[in-house]
Design an enzyme around this catalytic site. Structure first.
Site, PDB file in Angstrom:
ATOM      1  N   HIS A  19       0.868  -1.188   0.000  1.00 29.04           N
ATOM      2  CA  HIS A  19       0.000   0.000   0.000  1.00 29.04           C
ATOM      3  C   HIS A  19       0.898   1.229   0.000  1.00 29.04           C
ATOM      4  O   HIS A  19       1.758   1.360   0.889  1.00 29.04           O
ATOM      5  CB  HIS A  19      -0.859   0.055   1.267  1.00 29.04           C
ATOM      6  CG  HIS A  19      -1.755  -1.133   1.426  1.00 29.04           C
ATOM      7  ND1 HIS A  19      -3.067  -1.126   1.025  1.00 29.04           N
ATOM      8  CD2 HIS A  19      -1.525  -2.370   1.937  1.00 29.04           C
ATOM      9  CE1 HIS A  19      -3.615  -2.312   1.291  1.00 29.04           C
ATOM     10  NE2 HIS A  19      -2.694  -3.080   1.844  1.00 29.04           N
ATOM     11  N   HIS A 140      -8.122 -10.902  -0.010  1.00 33.10           N
ATOM     12  CA  HIS A 140      -8.067 -10.647   1.436  1.00 33.10           C
ATOM     13  C   HIS A 140      -8.995 -11.690   2.051  1.00 33.10           C
ATOM     14  O   HIS A 140     -10.215 -11.541   2.014  1.00 33.10           O
ATOM     15  CB  HIS A 140      -8.521  -9.219   1.769  1.00 33.10           C
ATOM     16  CG  HIS A 140      -8.407  -8.922   3.238  1.00 33.10           C
ATOM     17  ND1 HIS A 140      -7.519  -8.031   3.755  1.00 33.10           N
ATOM     18  CD2 HIS A 140      -9.058  -9.461   4.307  1.00 33.10           C
ATOM     19  CE1 HIS A 140      -7.610  -8.020   5.077  1.00 33.10           C
ATOM     20  NE2 HIS A 140      -8.550  -8.867   5.435  1.00 33.10           N
ATOM     21  N   HIS A 178      -1.341 -12.090   2.464  1.00 31.24           N
ATOM     22  CA  HIS A 178      -0.962 -11.979   3.881  1.00 31.24           C
ATOM     23  C   HIS A 178      -1.576 -13.069   4.747  1.00 31.24           C
ATOM     24  O   HIS A 178      -2.359 -12.787   5.656  1.00 31.24           O
ATOM     25  CB  HIS A 178      -1.296 -10.595   4.446  1.00 31.24           C
ATOM     26  CG  HIS A 178      -2.637 -10.036   4.045  1.00 31.24           C
ATOM     27  ND1 HIS A 178      -3.813 -10.713   4.221  1.00 31.24           N
ATOM     28  CD2 HIS A 178      -2.968  -8.849   3.468  1.00 31.24           C
ATOM     29  CE1 HIS A 178      -4.809  -9.957   3.772  1.00 31.24           C
ATOM     30  NE2 HIS A 178      -4.325  -8.822   3.312  1.00 31.24           N
TER      31      HIS A 178
HETATM   32  O1  DOR Z   1      -3.620  -3.918   8.178  1.00 28.17           O
HETATM   33  C1  DOR Z   1      -4.080  -3.686   7.071  1.00 28.17           C
HETATM   34  N1  DOR Z   1      -3.986  -2.462   6.506  1.00 28.17           N
HETATM   35  N2  DOR Z   1      -4.736  -4.650   6.426  1.00 28.17           N
HETATM   36  C2  DOR Z   1      -5.385  -4.418   5.278  1.00 28.17           C
HETATM   37  O2  DOR Z   1      -5.982  -5.340   4.761  1.00 28.17           O
HETATM   38  C3  DOR Z   1      -5.451  -3.073   4.706  1.00 28.17           C
HETATM   39  C4  DOR Z   1      -4.343  -2.250   5.145  1.00 28.17           C
HETATM   40  C5  DOR Z   1      -4.531  -0.775   4.867  1.00 28.17           C
HETATM   41  O3  DOR Z   1      -4.879  -0.425   3.734  1.00 28.17           O
HETATM   42  O4  DOR Z   1      -4.297   0.021   5.759  1.00 28.17           O
HETATM   43 ZN    ZN Z   2      -2.913  -5.071   2.298  1.00 25.32          ZN
END
Ligand code: DOR
Ligand code: ZN
Length: 350
Positions: A19, A140, A178
């Site tokens: 991300h 996910h 993950h």
């Molecule tokens: O911990 C996480 N953060 N898991 C996710 O699936 C999304 C991600 C986020 O975009 O912040």
């Molecule tokens: Zn992610």
């Protein structure tokens, strides 16, 4: 790979789950990744999400504009699957090279997933078209029924959603993103085709105690949530054995400190900065350095049917532990770096 006890030269890695957000935050966090990675699968859960090929093309342009001149980095874009996604747009975007995969967020499962898929059956026609065109689906994998305990959501997802989907569309190429449990690791190990999984550095080095015992530590809160030690050991076993079905996806997910430390703090760990050093140390501690290159540089490229990077990355083992900065300052606020709570001697030779 060439190695001696204190130096390791490997194919330059990639990050198969990342991300980077947008605008100021993107500019601030991107260098942490391209210092060690040539390519990364970029998650589409922006606000608003990247739902069409046109969105992806424009996001790719913004990413490229944020890369400092001289730096080499290839963002691999993904689309956010919604119940309105058009199969033709997905297939065309893939065939034009705009996207490399499509991400399935069960609606409500995680950060910015409210536009995701509430009823998987509704998107089966799109998934069938993806199967036909050999487009990877990145999942996910957490059940969203609020009745289900948060620590069980991955295992329940596998039973209720993933297994029926795999039986319906056995040719669909899927990455379980993950993974965090022994159920997920053994599910992947029991399937011989079209299924891979990414594993994050934080789920490999820490269990839920660091988040919850002796005080609540919001910087370790992520989704899927950290699990108990026996699950971490199952992930380690999957990651370090050289099995091609498992590869690195950092899931580095930066949030400003203000959003993490709140009455309802955001999920996400910003671990891009020292991901490779931490993994080198972990693999070394486990006597598995020989399999580091496969996990961080080769298996993911094989799954995505992409060539290996030509560039190399050299790591060396220093006599002194790496001093990791605690925060990254951005124009819009601070982001706390992931602390693996273990000494890391491996460093990148710049
Ligand atoms: O911990 C996480 N953060 N898991 C996710 O699936 C999304 C991600 C986020 O975009 O912040
Ligand atoms: Zn992610």
């Amino acid at each position: 790979m060439t190695a001696n006890l204190n130096q390791l030269k490997i194919t330059k890695p990639d990050d198969w789950h990342l991300h980077i957000r947008d605008a100021e935050i993107m500019k601030a966090v991107l260098p942490a990744t391209y210092r060690w990675a040539s390519r990364a699968i970029i998650m589409p859960n922006l606000v608003p999400p990247i739902v069409t090929g046109a969105d992806a093309l424009s996001y790719a342009g913004r990413i490229k504009n944020s890369i400092e001149s001289g730096a080499e980095f290839e963002p691999l874009l993904t689309l956010y699957l919604t119940q309105n996604t058009k199969a033709e747009d997905v297939v065309e975007s893939y065939q034009q090279g705009i996207i490399k995969a499509v991400k399935l967020y069960p609606a409500g499962a995680t950060t910015n997933s409210q536009n995701g898929v509430a009823d998987i059956k509704k998107v089966y026609p799109v998934l069938a078209a993806m199967s036909e065109a050999s487009i990877p689906l990145l999942i996910h994998g957490e059940a969203t029924d609020p009745q289900i305990d948060i620590f069980d959501r991955e295992a329940v997802f596998i039973e209720q959603i993933l297994e029926p989907l795999r039986r319906e569309l056995p040719d669909l190429r899927i990455v379980m993103e993950h993974i965090t449990t022994k159920q997920a690791a053994s599910y992947v190990l029991n399937e011989s085709r079209n299924l891979g999984a990414t594993i994050t550095p934080h789920h490999l080095v820490l269990n839920r105690n660091v988040m919850l015992a002796g005080g609540i530590r919001p910087h370790y809160y992520c989704l899927p949530i950290l699990k108990r030690e026996s699950h971490r050991l199952a992930l380690i076993d999957a990651a370090i054995k050289g099995d091609k079905r498992f590869f690195l996806g950092t899931d580095s997910a930066p949030h400003l400190d203000g959003a993490k430390i709140d009455v309802c703090g955001c999920a996400g760990v910003f671990n891009a900065t020292f991901a490779v050093e931490i993994l080198a140390q972990l693999f070394d501690n486990l006597g598995a350095l020989n399999n580091l290159e496969g996990f961080v540089s080769l298996h993911g490229a094989d799954f995505y049917k992409l060539p290996y990077n030509k560039e190399k990355l050299t790591l060396f083992k220093s006599n002194t532990a790496l001093e990791m900065p605690k925060t990254l300052q951005t124009e819009v606020g601070n982001i706390t770096l992931f602390d693996p709570l273990m000494p890391v001697y491996w460093q990148i030779l710049e």
